[in-house]
Design an enzyme around this catalytic site. Structure first.
Site, short mmCIF file in Angstrom:
data_model
loop_
_atom_site.label_atom_id
_atom_site.label_comp_id
_atom_site.label_asym_id
_atom_site.label_seq_id
_atom_site.Cartn_x
_atom_site.Cartn_y
_atom_site.Cartn_z
N GLY A 1 0.80 -1.22 0.00
CA GLY A 1 0.00 0.00 0.00
C GLY A 1 0.83 1.26 0.00
CG PHE B 1 -2.19 9.93 3.31
CD1 PHE B 1 -1.58 11.15 3.05
CD2 PHE B 1 -3.47 9.72 2.83
CE1 PHE B 1 -2.23 12.13 2.33
CE2 PHE B 1 -4.14 10.70 2.11
CZ PHE B 1 -3.51 11.91 1.86
N GLY B 2 0.18 6.24 4.68
CA GLY B 2 1.06 5.53 5.60
C GLY B 2 2.27 4.96 4.86
CB VAL C 1 -1.07 -8.23 -1.38
CG1 VAL C 1 -0.71 -9.35 -0.40
CG2 VAL C 1 0.19 -7.51 -1.84
CD GLU D 1 -14.31 18.18 2.63
OE1 GLU D 1 -13.69 18.87 3.45
OE2 GLU D 1 -13.77 17.30 1.96
CG ASP E 1 -7.61 4.90 7.11
OD1 ASP E 1 -7.24 5.71 7.96
OD2 ASP E 1 -8.27 5.21 6.09
CB ALA F 1 -4.40 12.17 5.88
CD GLN F 2 -1.11 15.05 9.92
OE1 GLN F 2 -0.20 14.61 10.61
NE2 GLN F 2 -0.85 15.68 8.79
C1 LIG Z 1 -13.39 10.49 -0.08
C2 LIG Z 1 -12.46 10.55 1.09
C3 LIG Z 1 -12.20 11.78 1.70
C4 LIG Z 1 -11.34 11.87 2.78
N1 LIG Z 1 -11.10 13.10 3.35
C5 LIG Z 1 -10.18 13.21 4.35
C6 LIG Z 1 -9.87 14.48 4.90
O1 LIG Z 1 -10.42 15.50 4.51
N2 LIG Z 1 -8.92 14.52 5.88
C7 LIG Z 1 -8.28 13.40 6.33
O2 LIG Z 1 -7.41 13.49 7.19
N3 LIG Z 1 -8.60 12.19 5.84
C8 LIG Z 1 -9.52 12.06 4.86
N4 LIG Z 1 -9.83 10.83 4.35
C9 LIG Z 1 -9.22 9.65 4.95
C10 LIG Z 1 -7.78 9.46 4.49
O3 LIG Z 1 -7.73 9.51 3.09
C11 LIG Z 1 -7.28 8.14 5.02
O4 LIG Z 1 -7.33 8.17 6.43
C12 LIG Z 1 -5.87 7.86 4.57
O5 LIG Z 1 -5.81 7.76 3.16
C13 LIG Z 1 -5.34 6.57 5.21
O6 LIG Z 1 -4.06 6.30 4.73
P1 LIG Z 1 -3.59 4.79 4.56
O7 LIG Z 1 -2.16 4.85 4.13
O8 LIG Z 1 -3.93 4.03 5.77
O9 LIG Z 1 -4.48 4.19 3.38
P2 LIG Z 1 -4.75 4.73 1.91
O10 LIG Z 1 -4.27 6.13 1.73
O11 LIG Z 1 -6.16 4.41 1.62
O12 LIG Z 1 -3.80 3.80 1.01
C14 LIG Z 1 -4.00 2.43 0.87
C15 LIG Z 1 -3.23 1.95 -0.34
O13 LIG Z 1 -3.21 0.54 -0.33
C16 LIG Z 1 -3.46 0.03 -1.62
N5 LIG Z 1 -4.05 -1.31 -1.46
C17 LIG Z 1 -5.15 -1.64 -0.75
N6 LIG Z 1 -5.34 -2.97 -0.74
C18 LIG Z 1 -4.33 -3.50 -1.48
C19 LIG Z 1 -3.96 -4.83 -1.84
N7 LIG Z 1 -4.65 -5.89 -1.42
N8 LIG Z 1 -2.87 -5.01 -2.61
C20 LIG Z 1 -2.14 -3.96 -3.04
N9 LIG Z 1 -2.43 -2.67 -2.71
C21 LIG Z 1 -3.50 -2.45 -1.93
C22 LIG Z 1 -4.41 1.04 -2.25
O14 LIG Z 1 -4.36 1.01 -3.65
C23 LIG Z 1 -3.88 2.36 -1.66
O15 LIG Z 1 -2.92 2.94 -2.50
C24 LIG Z 1 -10.70 10.70 3.26
C25 LIG Z 1 -10.94 9.48 2.66
C26 LIG Z 1 -11.81 9.40 1.57
C27 LIG Z 1 -12.08 8.07 0.91
#
Ligand SMILES: Cc1cc2nc3c(=O)[nH]c(=O)nc-3n(C[C@H](O)[C@H](O)[C@H](O)COP(=O)(O)OP(=O)(O)OC[C@H]3O[C@@H](n4cnc5c(N)ncnc54)[C@H](O)[C@@H]3O)c2cc1C
Length: 431
Positions: free
Chosen positions: A15, A18-19, A83, A174, A305, A322-323
């Site tokens: 993935g 953000f993380g 995956v 939004e 997340d 995101a944070q």
């Molecule tokens: C519409 C929307 C609006 C949002 N607005 C806000 C906001 O205003 N402020 C805020 O702080 N947060 C917001 N969020 C939440 C924020 O985007 C998430 O908390 C953040 O993206 C979490 O980061 P992450 O790295 O955990 O996961 P993500 O950023 O979701 O990244 C996960 C990654 O894993 C990959 N992935 C998933 N499963 C697999 C797999 N099986 N194999 C390979 N790759 C995989 C995906 O393609 C993706 O690139 C919003 C979310 C959404 C959907």
């Protein structure tokens, strides 16, 4: 997968959200081999997806190529792969392009949309979790406007011009605000032969206020902003089904609509292969300790997340924002470096920088600890912070230019149907 076997311990990151992205960025020139896997070849800035749906931004301006992050790094590799399974006994992951052994595994897969088991919503609604889905919403809305413009049937026209959004969290708020702006600033000029006042925007929320995770003051302010912009809000209302262009609720309300957008919840994008003890049922989040190690494992980590770190301050885990993902990615990178040096690891401590949501031009709400404010200043801060966190100089410049242009001209540049709307079943499979 054509990844060379080296003497360096291998970290596999699933993935590049953000993380994952903040982890890999901070692991350059270390004694590890790092392999990033993602089912897309780009990072998506999800907070601005709604702007792609409502034609405020082009998709490219909120995406960033993952390969660019690891450029010139000999010990880093990217593979476009989904995956499907983690085999903890063999320390292997199984993907659609082959298997890979890991020494350390980081799960950073984020969330997927939660339909709470409702098949009619999953099959017929649209939702917004990825760029293809955001573009799909845009196509559906503009196709429906075109159909409304050419129909002579007033009942059909009403159905095509009624937009219903379920879930008044930041995404729903939004999105409805942006739609209301589109209606008042752009559509009348684009469709001079149509009565734009016929467009209805309904926002449905199960809780007793919009933006439930925010302070009461911010919720009230956001509700007033939305109502002033013409959005009809239905609180304490639960959606039952959506079939044959009819949204039914668990009360008396129902809506005939050709556009029903579901933004009422997410669940962890977990991967098969773990013992059930580490996965919290329903939430689908992996339980982790203060070092983001998944319960029961010393070399598997979850961040963002998908991770659930219980603490006194956050008994239900950190908010899925995101944070926490950014900060956990950075902290884990420091700990990986410490592991090589044999030093004590840093426990994760979340620094809450506050929450914000924008409703429209000069209208946003901000919660920072005990401070809550709304209006122009909040909107200005919202814009600045989103530009700051967008990945890539080009994306920041393009977005800044787009927003300035829209602000001056009351225009939205990207109201294009680039490809026809696809039923969700198809887009979910493609995605
Ligand atoms: C519409 C929307 C609006 C949002 N607005 C806000 C906001 O205003 N402020 C805020 O702080 N947060 C917001 N969020 C939440 C924020 O985007 C998430 O908390 C953040 O993206 C979490 O980061 P992450 O790295 O955990 O996961 P993500 O950023 O979701 O990244 C996960 C990654 O894993 C990959 N992935 C998933 N499963 C697999 C797999 N099986 N194999 C390979 N790759 C995989 C995906 O393609 C993706 O690139 C919003 C979310 C959404 C959907």
């Amino acid at each position: 997968m054509n990844i060379p076997d080296t003497k360096e311990p291998r970290i596999v990151i699933i993935g590049g959200g953000f993380g994952g992205m903040n982890l890999i960025k901070n692991l350059k020139k270390t004694g590890y081999q790092v392999v990033l896997l993602d089912k897309r070849n780009f990072h998506t800035f999800q907070p601005l997806l709604y702007q792609v749906s409502t034609s405020g931004l082009e998709p490219e301006s909120i995406a960033y190529p993952l390969r660019k992050i690891i450029r010139k790094q000999k010990n880093m590799h990217f593979r476009l792969a989904e995956v499907n399974r983690i085999d903890t006994n063999l320390q292997k992951i199984r993907t659609d392009i082959g298997d890979l052994h890991y020494d350390h595994l980081v799960i950073a897969t984020g969330t997927r949309t939660n339909f709470f088991g409702n098949k009619t919503i999953e099959e017929n609604a649209v939702w917004m979790k990825s760029l293809p889905q955001a573009l799909n919403i845009r196509s559906l809305m503009f196709e429906n406007l075109e159909k409304a413009n050419r129909t002579e049937d007033p009942v059909k026209r009403k159905e095509l011009l009624r937009f219903v959004i379920a879930g008044a969290g930041p995404t729903g708020v939004e999105l409805s605000g942006a739609l209301a702006e589109l209606k008042s600033n752009v559509l009348q000029a684009d469709y001079p032969d149509m009565d734009i006042s016929e467009i209805e925007i309904h926002l449905i929320e199960g809780a007793d206020r919009v933006l439930p995770p925010f302070s009461k003051q911010s919720s009230e302010k956001a509700q007033k902003f939305l109502e002033d912009m013409g959005v009809t809000i239905h609180l304490e209302t639960f959606v039952g089904n959506y079939e044959n262009n009819l949204v039914t609720t668990k009360g008396d309300l129902s809506f005939n609509t050709a556009t029903f957008i579901w933004s009422a919840g997410v669940t962890g994008a977990s991967i098969e292969g773990f013992e059930v003890t580490s996965l919290v049922p329903k939430l689908n989040r992996y339980k982790v300790d203060v070092y983001n190690r998944v319960a029961g494992f010393q070399n598997i980590y979850a961040i963002g997340d998908i991770a659930l770190m219980e603490s006194e301050e956050y008994p239900k885990g950190h908010p899925q924002l995101a944070q926490p993902a950014i900060q956990q990615g950075k902290n884990l990178s420091k700990n990986f470096k410490k592991m090589l040096r044999g030093e004590e690891l840093n426990p994760f401590k979340y620094f809450d920088k506050g929450s914000m949501a924008t409703i429209g031009r000069n209208k946003a709400v901000v919660d920072m600890g005990k401070i809550h404010f709304g209006g122009f200043f909040a909107w200005f801060i919202w814009m600045f912070i989103h530009l700051w966190f967008l990945v890539g100089f080009r994306n920041r410049m393009v977005t800044f230019f787009n927003w300035t242009y829209s602000y001056i001209n009351y225009d939205k540049a990207a109201r294009l149907i680039v490809r026809p709307f696809k039923q969700n079943k198809i887009i979910a499979e493609e995605d």
